[in-house]
Every structure is written in structure tokens, then in C-alpha cells.
Scaffold this motif. Structure first.
Motif, PDB file in Angstrom:
ATOM      1  N   ARG A  85       0.808  -1.226   0.000  1.00 35.99           N
ATOM      2  CA  ARG A  85       0.000   0.000   0.000  1.00 35.99           C
ATOM      3  C   ARG A  85       0.838   1.271   0.000  1.00 35.99           C
ATOM      4  O   ARG A  85       0.545   2.218  -0.715  1.00 35.99           O
ATOM      5  N   PHE A  86       1.869   1.312   0.829  1.00 37.41           N
ATOM      6  CA  PHE A  86       2.609   2.555   1.013  1.00 37.41           C
ATOM      7  C   PHE A  86       3.879   2.674   0.182  1.00 37.41           C
ATOM      8  O   PHE A  86       4.367   3.784  -0.033  1.00 37.41           O
ATOM      9  N   PHE A  87       4.410   1.541  -0.269  1.00 35.60           N
ATOM     10  CA  PHE A  87       5.695   1.577  -0.973  1.00 35.60           C
ATOM     11  C   PHE A  87       5.665   0.817  -2.291  1.00 35.60           C
ATOM     12  O   PHE A  87       6.708   0.409  -2.802  1.00 35.60           O
ATOM     13  N   SER A  88       4.467   0.613  -2.842  1.00 37.31           N
ATOM     14  CA  SER A  88       4.289  -0.087  -4.118  1.00 37.31           C
ATOM     15  C   SER A  88       5.001  -1.440  -4.127  1.00 37.31           C
ATOM     16  O   SER A  88       5.550  -1.856  -5.145  1.00 37.31           O
ATOM     17  N   GLY A  89       5.018  -2.091  -2.991  1.00 39.42           N
ATOM     18  CA  GLY A  89       5.599  -3.421  -2.901  1.00 39.42           C
ATOM     19  C   GLY A  89       7.107  -3.452  -2.750  1.00 39.42           C
ATOM     20  O   GLY A  89       7.710  -4.515  -2.728  1.00 39.42           O
ATOM     21  N   ARG A  90       7.733  -2.300  -2.640  1.00 38.68           N
ATOM     22  CA  ARG A  90       9.199  -2.230  -2.541  1.00 38.68           C
ATOM     23  C   ARG A  90       9.630  -2.006  -1.088  1.00 38.68           C
ATOM     24  O   ARG A  90       9.102  -1.136  -0.409  1.00 38.68           O
ATOM     25  N   ILE A  91      10.584  -2.791  -0.649  1.00 39.00           N
ATOM     26  CA  ILE A  91      11.061  -2.701   0.732  1.00 39.00           C
ATOM     27  C   ILE A  91      12.141  -1.638   0.885  1.00 39.00           C
ATOM     28  O   ILE A  91      12.239  -0.976   1.919  1.00 39.00           O
ATOM     29  N   ALA A  92      12.938  -1.435  -0.162  1.00 39.48           N
ATOM     30  CA  ALA A  92      14.072  -0.503  -0.079  1.00 39.48           C
ATOM     31  C   ALA A  92      13.657   0.904   0.379  1.00 39.48           C
ATOM     32  O   ALA A  92      14.323   1.477   1.251  1.00 39.48           O
ATOM     33  N   PRO A  93      12.590   1.499  -0.159  1.00 43.34           N
ATOM     34  CA  PRO A  93      12.214   2.841   0.308  1.00 43.34           C
ATOM     35  C   PRO A  93      11.846   2.885   1.798  1.00 43.34           C
ATOM     36  O   PRO A  93      12.107   3.877   2.475  1.00 43.34           O
ATOM     37  N   LEU A  94      11.270   1.809   2.294  1.00 44.34           N
ATOM     38  CA  LEU A  94      10.921   1.737   3.716  1.00 44.34           C
ATOM     39  C   LEU A  94      12.191   1.760   4.572  1.00 44.34           C
ATOM     40  O   LEU A  94      12.328   2.579   5.474  1.00 44.34           O
ATOM     41  N   VAL A  95      13.131   0.883   4.255  1.00 48.47           N
ATOM     42  CA  VAL A  95      14.376   0.810   5.025  1.00 48.47           C
ATOM     43  C   VAL A  95      15.171   2.098   4.859  1.00 48.47           C
ATOM     44  O   VAL A  95      15.731   2.631   5.823  1.00 48.47           O
ATOM     45  N   SER A  96      15.189   2.625   3.642  1.00 51.38           N
ATOM     46  CA  SER A  96      15.905   3.877   3.369  1.00 51.38           C
ATOM     47  C   SER A  96      15.351   5.017   4.217  1.00 51.38           C
ATOM     48  O   SER A  96      16.109   5.828   4.756  1.00 51.38           O
ATOM     49  N   PHE A  98      13.932   4.823   7.150  1.00 48.05           N
ATOM     50  CA  PHE A  98      14.410   4.655   8.526  1.00 48.05           C
ATOM     51  C   PHE A  98      15.882   5.026   8.650  1.00 48.05           C
ATOM     52  O   PHE A  98      16.291   5.656   9.620  1.00 48.05           O
ATOM     53  N   ALA A  99      16.670   4.657   7.642  1.00 48.29           N
ATOM     54  CA  ALA A  99      18.106   4.964   7.688  1.00 48.29           C
ATOM     55  C   ALA A  99      18.331   6.472   7.631  1.00 48.29           C
ATOM     56  O   ALA A  99      19.146   7.016   8.384  1.00 48.29           O
ATOM     57  N   LYS A 100      17.595   7.155   6.770  1.00 47.00           N
ATOM     58  CA  LYS A 100      17.758   8.605   6.627  1.00 47.00           C
ATOM     59  C   LYS A 100      17.338   9.360   7.880  1.00 47.00           C
ATOM     60  O   LYS A 100      17.876  10.417   8.184  1.00 47.00           O
ATOM     61  N   SER A 101      16.380   8.829   8.600  1.00 46.11           N
ATOM     62  CA  SER A 101      15.929   9.500   9.823  1.00 46.11           C
ATOM     63  C   SER A 101      16.685   8.989  11.052  1.00 46.11           C
ATOM     64  O   SER A 101      16.317   9.292  12.176  1.00 46.11           O
ATOM     65  N   GLU A 102      17.731   8.206  10.792  1.00 47.66           N
ATOM     66  CA  GLU A 102      18.609   7.673  11.843  1.00 47.66           C
ATOM     67  C   GLU A 102      17.849   6.861  12.891  1.00 47.66           C
ATOM     68  O   GLU A 102      18.150   6.917  14.077  1.00 47.66           O
ATOM     69  N   GLN A 103      16.855   6.100  12.440  1.00 50.01           N
ATOM     70  CA  GLN A 103      16.079   5.258  13.353  1.00 50.01           C
ATOM     71  C   GLN A 103      16.534   3.803  13.329  1.00 50.01           C
ATOM     72  O   GLN A 103      15.927   2.967  13.981  1.00 50.01           O
ATOM     73  N   SER A 105      19.180   1.090  14.432  1.00 52.32           N
ATOM     74  CA  SER A 105      20.278   0.867  15.372  1.00 52.32           C
ATOM     75  C   SER A 105      21.338   0.009  14.681  1.00 52.32           C
ATOM     76  O   SER A 105      21.085  -0.591  13.622  1.00 52.32           O
ATOM     77  N   GLN A 106      22.493  -0.083  15.284  1.00 46.11           N
ATOM     78  CA  GLN A 106      23.536  -0.939  14.723  1.00 46.11           C
ATOM     79  C   GLN A 106      23.069  -2.385  14.687  1.00 46.11           C
ATOM     80  O   GLN A 106      23.353  -3.113  13.747  1.00 46.11           O
ATOM     81  N   GLN A 107      22.309  -2.791  15.695  1.00 51.36           N
ATOM     82  CA  GLN A 107      21.758  -4.152  15.713  1.00 51.36           C
ATOM     83  C   GLN A 107      20.814  -4.363  14.524  1.00 51.36           C
ATOM     84  O   GLN A 107      20.862  -5.404  13.873  1.00 51.36           O
ATOM     85  N   ASP A 108      19.948  -3.369  14.228  1.00 49.46           N
ATOM     86  CA  ASP A 108      19.054  -3.463  13.076  1.00 49.46           C
ATOM     87  C   ASP A 108      19.864  -3.639  11.789  1.00 49.46           C
ATOM     88  O   ASP A 108      19.540  -4.487  10.942  1.00 49.46           O
ATOM     89  N   ILE A 109      20.894  -2.834  11.649  1.00 46.51           N
ATOM     90  CA  ILE A 109      21.731  -2.877  10.446  1.00 46.51           C
ATOM     91  C   ILE A 109      22.386  -4.248  10.310  1.00 46.51           C
ATOM     92  O   ILE A 109      22.377  -4.850   9.225  1.00 46.51           O
ATOM     93  N   ASN A 110      22.935  -4.760  11.399  1.00 46.81           N
ATOM     94  CA  ASN A 110      23.584  -6.074  11.363  1.00 46.81           C
ATOM     95  C   ASN A 110      22.591  -7.175  11.000  1.00 46.81           C
ATOM     96  O   ASN A 110      22.910  -8.074  10.219  1.00 46.81           O
ATOM     97  N   GLU A 111      21.386  -7.103  11.552  1.00 45.70           N
ATOM     98  CA  GLU A 111      20.365  -8.107  11.252  1.00 45.70           C
ATOM     99  C   GLU A 111      19.935  -8.035   9.786  1.00 45.70           C
ATOM    100  O   GLU A 111      19.755  -9.062   9.138  1.00 45.70           O
ATOM    101  N   LEU A 112      19.780  -6.822   9.261  1.00 47.96           N
ATOM    102  CA  LEU A 112      19.416  -6.664   7.849  1.00 47.96           C
ATOM    103  C   LEU A 112      20.515  -7.213   6.941  1.00 47.96           C
ATOM    104  O   LEU A 112      20.230  -7.885   5.946  1.00 47.96           O
ATOM    105  N   LYS A 113      21.760  -6.926   7.277  1.00 50.52           N
ATOM    106  CA  LYS A 113      22.887  -7.451   6.476  1.00 50.52           C
ATOM    107  C   LYS A 113      22.874  -8.976   6.474  1.00 50.52           C
ATOM    108  O   LYS A 113      23.095  -9.602   5.441  1.00 50.52           O
ATOM    109  N   LYS A 114      22.604  -9.566   7.629  1.00 50.77           N
ATOM    110  CA  LYS A 114      22.574 -11.023   7.720  1.00 50.77           C
ATOM    111  C   LYS A 114      21.429 -11.596   6.897  1.00 50.77           C
ATOM    112  O   LYS A 114      21.599 -12.595   6.197  1.00 50.77           O
TER     113      LYS A 114
END
Length: 124
Positions: A85-96, A98-103, A105-114
Motif C-alpha cells: 500500500r505505502f511503498f508499491s511493494g518495494r522494501i528498499a524505500p521503507l528501510v531507506s 528509517f536509515a535517513k531519519s537515523e532510526q 540501530s547498529q543491531q538493526d543494520i547487522n540483522e538486515l545485512k545477515k
């Protein structure tokens, strides 16, 4: 997809903690967090049954409730619906966002990388 109100989700979430459960057990679980009247919770249980989110069996004067779906299944479908509904099925804009608003955490980043690393390994 079953659409639930916030209150309906909270009742279902209380049931997911341990089921099957009686209305009294669900009311007890919610009483610590919510100032809802017993009748309100029973009304929400009835709505959840009508929507197909819960099934029940009658045992004497009690109703014993069981969820018709697992929590993980529901949250996955809701997440997919939200992203569609909000991102036309794309996950990258959602994560982006959060990253741009500095929300993130390092743990979030590590989990996403994994997650991405594991997914890439499965694709080979």
C-alpha cells in the motif's frame, strides 16, 4: 486477508501467548495492560470469531478460543500489505526512510545485512 482493528489485534495477541484459552483467561491477560470492561473484551472476541480470526468450542458455560492463524503468518501478511500500500511493494524505500531519519540501530543494520547475506546464499 482478515482486517483487524487495533483493539481486536490486542485481544488476539493476548490469545497467541497461550491457547486454547477461555474468555476469562484472555480477560485476565489483558487486565494488567488495559482498562477494558469484561463485556468489551467479549464483544471483541465475538467480532474476531465473525471475521474468522478465532474459532471456539463451548465447554459447559465457557467458550474456549483458538486462533485460526499463527502470529507469524498474520504479521507477515500485514507487513506485505503495508509495504504494498505505502511503498508499491518495494522494501528498499521503507528501510531507506528509517536509515535517513537515523532510526536504525547498529543491531538493526547487522540483522538486515545477515538477512540479505542469507538470502543471497540461497539464490546461488
Amino acid at each position: 486477508m482478515i482486517e483487524l482493528s487495533k483493539a481486536e489485534f490486542e485481544v488476539l495477541d493476548a490469545l497467541w501467548l497461550s491457547y486454547p484459552a477461555t474468555a476469562s483467561q484472555i480477560i485476565e491477560r489483558l487486565s494488567d495492560e488495559k482498562q477494558w470492561h469484561e463485556k468489551t473484551i467479549k464483544t471483541l472476541l465475538g467480532r474476531l470469531v465473525k471475521k474468522g480470526a478465532l474459532s471456539f468450542e463451548k465447554d459447559g458455560r465457557q467458550y474456549i478460543y483458538t486462533p485460526c492463524m499463527e502470529r507469524a503468518e498474520y504479521t507477515l501478511k500485514e507487513s506485505q500489505n503495508f509495504i504494498e500500500r505505502f511503498f508499491s511493494g518495494r522494501i528498499a524505500p521503507l528501510v531507506s526512510g528509517f536509515a535517513k531519519s537515523e532510526q536504525l540501530s547498529q543491531q538493526d543494520i547487522n540483522e538486515l545485512k545477515k538477512v540479505i547475506d542469507d538470502w543471497e546464499k540461497q539464490q546461488k
